[in-house]
Design a protein around this motif. Structure first.
Motif, PDB file in Angstrom:
ATOM      1  N   VAL A  19       0.822  -1.210   0.000  1.00  0.00           N
ATOM      2  CA  VAL A  19       0.000   0.000   0.000  1.00  0.00           C
ATOM      3  C   VAL A  19       0.856   1.260   0.000  1.00  0.00           C
ATOM      4  O   VAL A  19       0.564   2.224  -0.719  1.00  0.00           O
ATOM      5  CB  VAL A  19      -0.942  -0.001   1.228  1.00  0.00           C
ATOM      6  N   LYS A  20       1.930   1.257   0.772  1.00  0.00           N
ATOM      7  CA  LYS A  20       2.779   2.444   0.864  1.00  0.00           C
ATOM      8  C   LYS A  20       3.346   2.814  -0.502  1.00  0.00           C
ATOM      9  O   LYS A  20       3.407   3.999  -0.863  1.00  0.00           O
ATOM     10  CB  LYS A  20       3.914   2.195   1.862  1.00  0.00           C
ATOM     11  N   SER A  21       3.757   1.830  -1.282  1.00  0.00           N
ATOM     12  CA  SER A  21       4.292   2.098  -2.620  1.00  0.00           C
ATOM     13  C   SER A  21       3.193   2.567  -3.567  1.00  0.00           C
ATOM     14  O   SER A  21       3.411   3.448  -4.408  1.00  0.00           O
ATOM     15  CB  SER A  21       4.956   0.832  -3.181  1.00  0.00           C
ATOM     16  N   LEU A  22       1.996   1.997  -3.436  1.00  0.00           N
ATOM     17  CA  LEU A  22       0.890   2.392  -4.301  1.00  0.00           C
ATOM     18  C   LEU A  22       0.477   3.842  -4.055  1.00  0.00           C
ATOM     19  O   LEU A  22       0.073   4.550  -4.984  1.00  0.00           O
ATOM     20  CB  LEU A  22      -0.298   1.461  -4.091  1.00  0.00           C
ATOM     21  N   LEU A  23       0.576   4.289  -2.810  1.00  0.00           N
ATOM     22  CA  LEU A  23       0.247   5.682  -2.517  1.00  0.00           C
ATOM     23  C   LEU A  23       1.204   6.614  -3.248  1.00  0.00           C
ATOM     24  O   LEU A  23       0.800   7.688  -3.723  1.00  0.00           O
ATOM     25  CB  LEU A  23       0.304   5.925  -1.006  1.00  0.00           C
ATOM     26  N   ARG A  24       2.464   6.222  -3.341  1.00  0.00           N
ATOM     27  CA  ARG A  24       3.414   7.030  -4.102  1.00  0.00           C
ATOM     28  C   ARG A  24       3.082   6.992  -5.594  1.00  0.00           C
ATOM     29  O   ARG A  24       3.238   7.989  -6.293  1.00  0.00           O
ATOM     30  CB  ARG A  24       4.843   6.526  -3.870  1.00  0.00           C
TER      31      ARG A  24
END
Length: 404
Positions: A19-24
């Motif tokens: 999720v953290k990478s997708l937010l970027r």
């Protein structure tokens, strides 16, 4: 990257990102943001995430501040490995929030541990989005004292998240049943078409499994059962508890749990100086004869320092809180104790705030614009929706009804 790879390949890669990478990635382009925030991508990403072993979410209250941390559930490790820490943006009018339940990366929190504040929040800590539910139909100012019990789960047919609220105004009177749907944003009264005969009498947390929220309830003739509210059908059903014999019949505490996607019953008692603990599992959901005693822990060799069980790990080890607030893992023989290395505290507030639950990071609520959310103010006054002053006015207007 999208210029060089087919769209299907790009989507397949994005599905596997945390999720953290997708937010970027939402900042890469408008098309990527539209894709990642779409309900279809959220659902498919969640299915990928659920194929991986879920992590453990640990909540504890330190110096009047709630901390939510994510740990990997690796049975081979001698300590818990923290993989994430979530900033908790809310402030409870009680010491801390009650965790109603966790489902698909959403937490349902209620500010009702001692004083009922009519504050229920759906919070996704992974994407830092939240929804403050409207006040329900039945409140203290209108009806006087009552007891409430909440359930939270997912309706797989309508792809909607729901909160069910069961309130007892008086003994012997049928409870009021209300359901909140995230899609509609309102409470719906089901009291006229839904009947619940056994009375829920335990403040233990509900558990959501097999599409239903579950509580332990009692008929007037002292016959205890499991009450289940089906989120799709919006109807109740009852199931018998296992027939307990021997030491299991002398329990001091009990609650429902989920073990390996099955409904489970935790029992613990202190026959002498040490904690004893057993776990029954309904191996085939809805089949009362399938209740099986899965685990039995005898902590006699450990001594009296163990206080209460919090969780059963995948391979059957028990996560237990000690009298000094430390978390330890104990095997079924009770002779092997692993300290997770988390400092504890002997205070009653700290020990009661300790909660462990299975958790999977998801994109649920990401598609909502922050400006459209009705969210509680954070400690620094920043809010994604309603202003802090608006919440203070609302809180002041709510009588601090102490739960019975």
């Amino acid at each position: 990257m999208a210029d060089y790879f087919l769209e299907d390949i790009v989507i397949n890669i994005l599905h596997r990102l945390p999720v953290k990478s997708l937010l970027r990635c939402t900042a890469v382009s408008k098309s990527w943001r539209s894709l990642i925030t779409s309900p279809e991508f959220t659902a498919s990403h969640l299915r990928f995430a659920q194929q991986v072993a879920p992590s453990l979410l640990l909540r504890r209250c330190i110096k009047s501040s709630e901390r939510y941390e994510l740990y990997s559930d690796d049975d081979s490790s001698s300590s818990l490995n923290r993989v994430a820490a979530f900033q908790f943006p809310f402030k409870s009018m009680n010491s801390f929030f009650t965790i109603v339940g966790s489902c698909n990366g959403l937490l349902c929190l209620s500010d009702d541990r001692v004083y009922l504040m009519n504050t229920v929040v759906l919070w996704n800590p992974s994407v830092r989005r939240s929804v403050l539910l409207p006040k329900p139909n039945l409140i203290y100012n209108s009806y006087g004292s009552f007891n409430q019990y909440l359930g939270f789960g997912f309706d797989s047919v309508s792809s909607d998240y729901k909160v069910v609220r069961i309130t007892y105004v008086d003994v012997g009177v049928n409870p009021q049943i209300e359901v909140y749907k995230l899609s509609s944003g309102v409470w719906k009264d089901l009291s006229c078409c839904v009947e619940l005969v056994p009375v829920i009498c335990s403040r233990a947390r509900q558990v959501f499994v097999n599409g239903a929220s579950h509580w332990i309830a009692r008929y007037m003739d002292s016959y205890d059962v499991v009450v289940a509210f089906d989120m799709c059908l919006e109807a109740f059903r009852t199931m018998k508890l296992p027939v307990l014999q021997g030491s299991d019949g002398q329990f001091r505490g009990r609650d429902l749990a989920v073990y390996m996607d099955c409904l489970a019953l935790n029992l613990w008692h202190v026959p002498g100086a040490a904690l004893c603990y057993s776990v029954w599992v309904m191996q085939e959901y809805g089949v009362e004869k399938s209740w099986t005693k899965k685990f039995c822990f005898d902590f006699t060799s450990v001594g009296s320092e163990l206080l209460r069980p919090l969780w059963i790990r995948k391979q059957g080890e028990a996560v237990v809180v000690c009298q000094d607030g430390r978390l330890v893992c104990v095997d079924q023989e009770g002779g092997r104790v692993k300290d997770f290395g988390l400092r504890g505290h002997r205070s009653d507030t700290y020990q009661r705030s300790l909660a462990v639950d299975s958790f999977v990071c998801s994109l649920v609520l990401l598609e909502r614009d922050a400006s459209s959310l009705s969210s509680l103010p954070s400690d620094d006054g920043d809010s994604a929706g309603s202003s802090g002053s608006e919440y203070e006015k609302r809180s002041e207007s709510v009588s601090k009804h102490r739960l019975l």
